[in-house]
Design a protein around this motif. Structure first.
Motif, short mmCIF file in Angstrom:
data_model
loop_
_atom_site.label_atom_id
_atom_site.label_comp_id
_atom_site.label_asym_id
_atom_site.label_seq_id
_atom_site.Cartn_x
_atom_site.Cartn_y
_atom_site.Cartn_z
N VAL A 11 0.85 -1.19 0.00
CA VAL A 11 0.00 0.00 0.00
C VAL A 11 0.89 1.24 0.00
N ILE A 12 0.62 2.14 -0.93
CA ILE A 12 1.34 3.41 -1.01
C ILE A 12 0.33 4.53 -0.84
N ASP A 13 0.57 5.39 0.12
CA ASP A 13 -0.21 6.62 0.30
C ASP A 13 0.67 7.80 -0.11
N ALA A 14 0.20 8.60 -1.04
CA ALA A 14 1.00 9.71 -1.53
C ALA A 14 0.05 10.74 -2.17
N PHE A 15 0.63 11.75 -2.82
CA PHE A 15 -0.17 12.84 -3.37
C PHE A 15 -0.02 12.96 -4.88
N GLU A 48 6.64 12.55 6.98
CA GLU A 48 6.12 11.68 8.03
C GLU A 48 4.87 12.27 8.67
N LYS A 49 4.86 13.58 8.88
CA LYS A 49 3.69 14.24 9.47
C LYS A 49 2.49 14.16 8.53
N GLU A 50 2.71 14.39 7.23
CA GLU A 50 1.62 14.29 6.26
C GLU A 50 1.07 12.88 6.19
N LEU A 51 1.95 11.89 6.35
CA LEU A 51 1.51 10.50 6.31
C LEU A 51 0.67 10.15 7.53
#
Length: 279
Positions: A11-15, A48-51
């Motif tokens: 799983v990749i969470d990104a923008f 890290e904070k955005e994640l």
């Protein structure tokens, strides 16, 4: 159902979208580490904070490319299916392991959403000169967008997918997807040096002993590719945004001789050829 049978998922969470005003949260769920690394390269990687604060995604990609679509389903003529729902903000990939489907799926979503907000989405690369002059390069795949935008004398904004707003331009992606056929340090040193740990090479042949890549080998396909994070280009901008473009260049690759090799177009001519599909 296929993904639920896998022992391990990635799983990749990104923008998507370097401009926070238009940014989308993207989640990629896949059964292959290769696809996860590819999208880790191509999307904008969160801090890290955005994640920690990521929350629910705006768009989810389910990549089950190892599993074929059912050709006997009504309306299906192939074992490959790439489907997107704008209402559900979801994309499902079956029967193809071509990683580019994921990046183009996100681009399709931006092409749908951005015009509704008065923003032009563009299949184009962009870079910025020392005086803040931005050039954008429209063109189909393989016409030179990545090569020309990676000019060592100009700051790279992005190599493939951008949006033009009232404030300027921004890159949709956080990585580059370069053609690798005949790649050499002499011709394209910045791109050649981006092929290092963390990058992804597709459809290339290499020596199994010393792992040297034969970029001239096209026995699998002419469409050999190299995916890498944009910061692998030493002069890439830290934030992939820029002011409004000063120069618009169309890389037509016109095989029929309709246009001369180089032509300076009026705004009306540029609009006509853009709408006619010459890019």
């Amino acid at each position: 159902d296929y993904l639920n049978t896998r022992e391990r998922l990635y799983v990749i969470d990104a923008f998507g979208g370097a401009d926070p005003k238009y940014r989308l949260k993207v989640r990629v769920i896949t059964s292959r580490a290769y696809h996860a690394l590819f999208m880790h390269n191509m999307l904008i990687r969160p801090t890290e904070k955005e994640l920690e604060d990521f929350g629910d995604p705006d768009f989810t990609i389910f990549n089950a490319g190892e599993f074929p679509a059912n050709r006997y389903t009504e309306g299906m003529t192939s074992s490959t299916s790439v489907s997107m729902s704008f209402s559900r903000r979801e994309m499902v990939i079956l029967g193809t392991q071509y990683a580019g489907e994921m990046k183009k799926g996100l681009f399709t979503l931006f092409n749908y959403l951005m015009p509704k907000q008065g923003v032009l989405s563009m299949h184009a690369s962009a870079n910025e000169g020392k005086k803040g002059d931005v050039s954008i390069f429209f063109g189909l795949s393989g016409t030179g967008k990545t090569t020309l935008s990676s000019d060592p004398e100009r700051a790279l904004i992005g190599d493939d997918e951008h949006c033009w707003t009232e404030d300027g331009v921004f890159n949709i992606e956080g990585g580059c997807y370069a053609k690798a056929i005949n790649l050499s340090r002499e011709q394209e040193p910045e791109i050649f040096d981006a092929a290092k740990f963390g990058s992804v090479l597709e459809n290339v042949k290499y020596d199994l002993i010393n792992r040297d890549v034969d970029y001239k080998d096209n026995s699998l396909t002419e469409n050999t590719r190299l995916s890498y994070p944009i910061h692998y280009i030493h002069n890439a901008k830290k934030v992939s945004v820029g002011p409004k473009p000063s120069n618009v260049i169309m890389l037509t690759c016109d095989a029929f001789g309709v246009l001369p090799p180089v032509a300076k177009l009026s705004p009306e001519q540029a609009m006509y050829h853009f709408m006619s599909g010459y890019t």
